[in-house]
Design a protein around this motif. Structure first.
Motif, PDB file in Angstrom:
ATOM      1  N   GLY A 190       0.791  -1.219   0.000  1.00 41.20           N
ATOM      2  CA  GLY A 190       0.000   0.000   0.000  1.00 41.20           C
ATOM      3  C   GLY A 190       0.822   1.267   0.000  1.00 41.20           C
ATOM      4  N   ALA A 191       2.154   1.152   0.044  1.00 40.86           N
ATOM      5  CA  ALA A 191       3.035   2.319   0.037  1.00 40.86           C
ATOM      6  C   ALA A 191       4.452   1.850  -0.231  1.00 40.86           C
ATOM      7  CB  ALA A 191       2.967   3.084   1.365  1.00 40.86           C
ATOM      8  N   GLU A 192       5.306   2.795  -0.552  1.00 41.58           N
ATOM      9  CA  GLU A 192       6.719   2.471  -0.772  1.00 41.58           C
ATOM     10  C   GLU A 192       7.349   1.975   0.523  1.00 41.58           C
ATOM     11  OE1 GLU A 192      10.879   4.887  -1.577  1.00 41.58           O
ATOM     12  OE2 GLU A 192       8.969   5.789  -2.123  1.00 41.58           O
ATOM     13  N   LYS A 194      -3.638   5.419   8.568  1.00 37.91           N
ATOM     14  CA  LYS A 194      -4.521   5.582   7.417  1.00 37.91           C
ATOM     15  C   LYS A 194      -3.854   6.497   6.398  1.00 37.91           C
ATOM     16  CE  LYS A 194      -8.838   4.826   9.962  1.00 37.91           C
ATOM     17  NZ  LYS A 194     -10.188   5.353  10.257  1.00 37.91           N
ATOM     18  N   LEU A 195      -3.829   6.057   5.142  1.00 39.55           N
ATOM     19  CA  LEU A 195      -3.189   6.817   4.071  1.00 39.55           C
ATOM     20  C   LEU A 195      -4.208   7.169   2.986  1.00 39.55           C
ATOM     21  CD1 LEU A 195       0.169   4.849   3.589  1.00 39.55           C
ATOM     22  CD2 LEU A 195      -0.235   6.898   4.980  1.00 39.55           C
ATOM     23  N   ALA A 227       0.575   4.200  -2.226  1.00 38.63           N
ATOM     24  CA  ALA A 227       0.318   3.633  -3.547  1.00 38.63           C
ATOM     25  C   ALA A 227      -1.136   3.896  -3.911  1.00 38.63           C
ATOM     26  CB  ALA A 227       0.590   2.135  -3.541  1.00 38.63           C
ATOM     27  N   SER A 228      -1.371   4.385  -5.103  1.00 38.68           N
ATOM     28  CA  SER A 228      -2.731   4.702  -5.543  1.00 38.68           C
ATOM     29  C   SER A 228      -3.511   3.424  -5.789  1.00 38.68           C
ATOM     30  CB  SER A 228      -2.693   5.539  -6.829  1.00 38.68           C
ATOM     31  OG  SER A 228      -1.955   6.728  -6.626  1.00 38.68           O
ATOM     32  N   CYS A 229      -4.724   3.354  -5.259  1.00 42.39           N
ATOM     33  CA  CYS A 229      -5.562   2.178  -5.448  1.00 42.39           C
ATOM     34  C   CYS A 229      -6.201   2.210  -6.839  1.00 42.39           C
ATOM     35  CB  CYS A 229      -6.638   2.099  -4.374  1.00 42.39           C
ATOM     36  SG  CYS A 229      -7.900   3.391  -4.507  1.00 42.39           S
ATOM     37  N   GLN A 230      -6.860   1.121  -7.204  1.00 42.81           N
ATOM     38  CA  GLN A 230      -7.459   1.008  -8.536  1.00 42.81           C
ATOM     39  C   GLN A 230      -8.537   2.067  -8.750  1.00 42.81           C
ATOM     40  OE1 GLN A 230      -8.981  -2.868  -9.393  1.00 42.81           O
ATOM     41  NE2 GLN A 230      -9.842  -2.286 -11.362  1.00 42.81           N
ATOM     42  N   LEU A 232       7.434  -2.698  -6.371  1.00 39.36           N
ATOM     43  CA  LEU A 232       7.143  -1.423  -6.998  1.00 39.36           C
ATOM     44  C   LEU A 232       5.656  -1.320  -7.303  1.00 39.36           C
ATOM     45  CD1 LEU A 232      10.081  -1.050  -9.538  1.00 39.36           C
ATOM     46  CD2 LEU A 232      10.006  -0.513  -7.125  1.00 39.36           C
ATOM     47  N   TYR A 233       5.159  -0.100  -7.384  1.00 40.22           N
ATOM     48  CA  TYR A 233       3.768   0.149  -7.693  1.00 40.22           C
ATOM     49  C   TYR A 233       3.682   1.508  -8.356  1.00 40.22           C
ATOM     50  CZ  TYR A 233       4.657   2.773  -3.526  1.00 40.22           C
ATOM     51  OH  TYR A 233       5.238   3.604  -2.623  1.00 40.22           O
ATOM     52  N   ASP A 234       2.626   1.752  -9.096  1.00 42.81           N
ATOM     53  CA  ASP A 234       2.397   3.053  -9.730  1.00 42.81           C
ATOM     54  C   ASP A 234       3.586   3.504 -10.560  1.00 42.81           C
ATOM     55  OD1 ASP A 234       0.528   4.477  -6.956  1.00 42.81           O
ATOM     56  OD2 ASP A 234      -0.068   3.117  -8.529  1.00 42.81           O
TER      57      ASP A 234
END
Length: 457
Positions: free
Chosen positions: A303-305, A367-368, A403-406, A433-435
């Motif tokens: 959910g995040a880096e 919470k992010l 990390a941006s959700c769908q 990695l994400y996004d």
């Protein structure tokens, strides 16, 4: 962590009748999307057609009784099929009954204190096996155990210890071993075992000179195997039980990464995502296992880096959260109190629990927001007055990049992100990695900052 909880104390016969009688009276619960994904993954693993390795895991039974990794499992070795018990793989010459478990907390602390007296620490999980001496001499072909060492070339020729009495610091035998990138390998009985005492000239603490290694060790992955369940849960250990460990110097032990996870496809936007923080040993094989196997089984995703943290093996660490509005002149407010909202952890606690450990935040979770309306950072504090490792997270802190959700990607017309993928950078460092398609700052963080941290490697 999945598989770390204790026994419920009920047998199948005790609880199956009650479940059948009451199942019709209970309202049917709605199926969460993450449950569907988990079931699909488990069915895929169940029907996967490979038979090269037997995997011993503490997976939930139909009765929901989850055995602990600290309970003995009885397994039957097979010369044609290696046995995998979490981070241990055993190949035998003949079929042999074996009882094995992860070292319980009390035993771990006893042996850890013994090694500290020599200026050493456990560089592998501590594994306990009954009748190990007879197995090593009569039946053992090879044993592979995951290690936590960065500069593994120094320990290419090392010695695994097995203790017959944890309360006697000299009651161990040295076994010749060979270290690879992710694991150590021990073969059957050797002629040069040294009994009862420390060899001052050739210590297992890593005094061997570095050597060029031509073979790269490849860790056996349980994801390439059939999960055939776990062995029988048994009674107390016998007097013939031995505790296996590889000692190493504390400065050679790997660091950790903080991972920020959320439920799979938790599309709450514009509301924030509830985040569960994990500490994971910074070894490629362990990170891959955590991101690609453990998180999906728990119904979670990155959910995040992640943040890499330099640690000292004998210190206790507590995360401290800071936050502020994302404005031109932000002022960070830290939640530092006499009792931190986050639970503490240490290298020992990670090594005891398969190399990764959840760090709950009490009473409310982190919470992010995907739109990054707030800035979040995390610092570390230690339990001692000694100078912490040379890492900015102990003074300034590390920034948390969500990390941006769908749902956010669809709303903002961004490219959808892959879930829990692994990419190896040019420096040889591995991260999830994400996004990557639309977060230029994140790419800069991974491929610019990470190489600067290689001094810790």
């Amino acid at each position: 962590n999945a598989g770390d909880s204790g026994d419920s104390g009920e047998s199948d016969s005790d609880c199956s009748l009650d479940k059948r009688q009451t199942s019709a009276l209970l309202p049917r619960q709605p199926t969460h999307p993450s449950h569907f994904l988990i079931n699909s993954f488990l069915n895929f693993m169940k029907h996967k057609s490979e038979d090269s390795v037997t995997v011993i895991r503490s997976s939930p039974e139909p009765t929901d009784i989850v055995p602990s990794i600290y309970d003995f499992k009885t397994v039957i070795t097979n010369p044609e099929t290696p046995i995998v018990f979490y981070d241990v793989k055993i190949q035998s010459k003949i079929s042999k009954k074996l009882r094995i478990r992860w070292c319980p907390e009390d035993d771990y602390e006893t042996l850890d204190a013994t090694l500290k007296e020599e200026g050493l620490c456990p560089a592998t999980p501590i594994i306990q096996i009954e009748d190990f001496e007879s197995f090593l001499s009569d039946s053992c072909k090879e044993i592979h155990i995951r290690h936590n060492v960065y500069e593994w070339e120094i320990y290419q020729k090392c010695h695994l210890r097995y203790y017959s009495n944890l309360h006697n610091s000299l009651s161990y035998i040295d076994i010749e071993a060979e270290m690879f990138q992710d694991y150590i390998k021990v073969c059957g009985q050797t002629a040069d075992n040294q009994k009862g005492g420390r060899n001052e000239n050739e210590s297992s603490s890593g005094s061997n000179r570095p050597q060029q290694v031509n073979e790269r060790g490849d860790r056996s992955s349980s994801s390439n195997s059939n999960d055939e369940g776990y062995g029988q849960r048994d009674e107390s250990p016998k007097a013939t039980m031995c505790s296996l460990v590889l000692p190493a110097k504390p400065e050679h032990i790997c660091h950790i990464r903080l991972y920020f996870t959320r439920e799979i496809r938790e599309n709450r936007c514009p509301d924030p995502h509830e985040i569960l923080v994990y500490a994971v040993l910074d070894k490629k094989a362990k990170i891959k296992e955590f991101v690609q196997e453990e998180l999906p089984l728990c119904g979670r995703e990155v959910g995040a880096e992640n943040i890499r943290v330099a640690i000292v093996s004998d210190q206790i660490y507590t995360p401290i959260l800071g936050q502020c509005p994302n404005t031109e002149n932000p002022i960070m407010v830290w939640e530092e109190t006499p009792t931190s909202p986050f639970c503490s952890f240490s290298y020992s606690s990670l090594n005891q629990k398969r190399g990764f450990l959840s760090i709950p935040k009490m009473p409310l979770p982190l919470k992010l927001y995907c739109d990054r309306r707030n800035i979040y950072m995390m610092k570390m504090k230690t339990n001692s007055e000694r100078k912490p490792p040379d890492d900015p997270i102990f003074t300034y802190g590390g920034k948390i990049y969500p990390a941006s959700c769908q749902k956010f990607c669809e709303t903002e017309k961004l490219s959808p992100r892959p879930s829990n993928i692994m990419i190896e950078s040019s420096s040889g460092d591995i991260s999830s990695l994400y996004d990557a398609s639309h977060d230029s700052h994140f790419l800069q963080q991974v491929f610019t900052v990470q190489p600067l941290l290689q001094r810790h490697m």
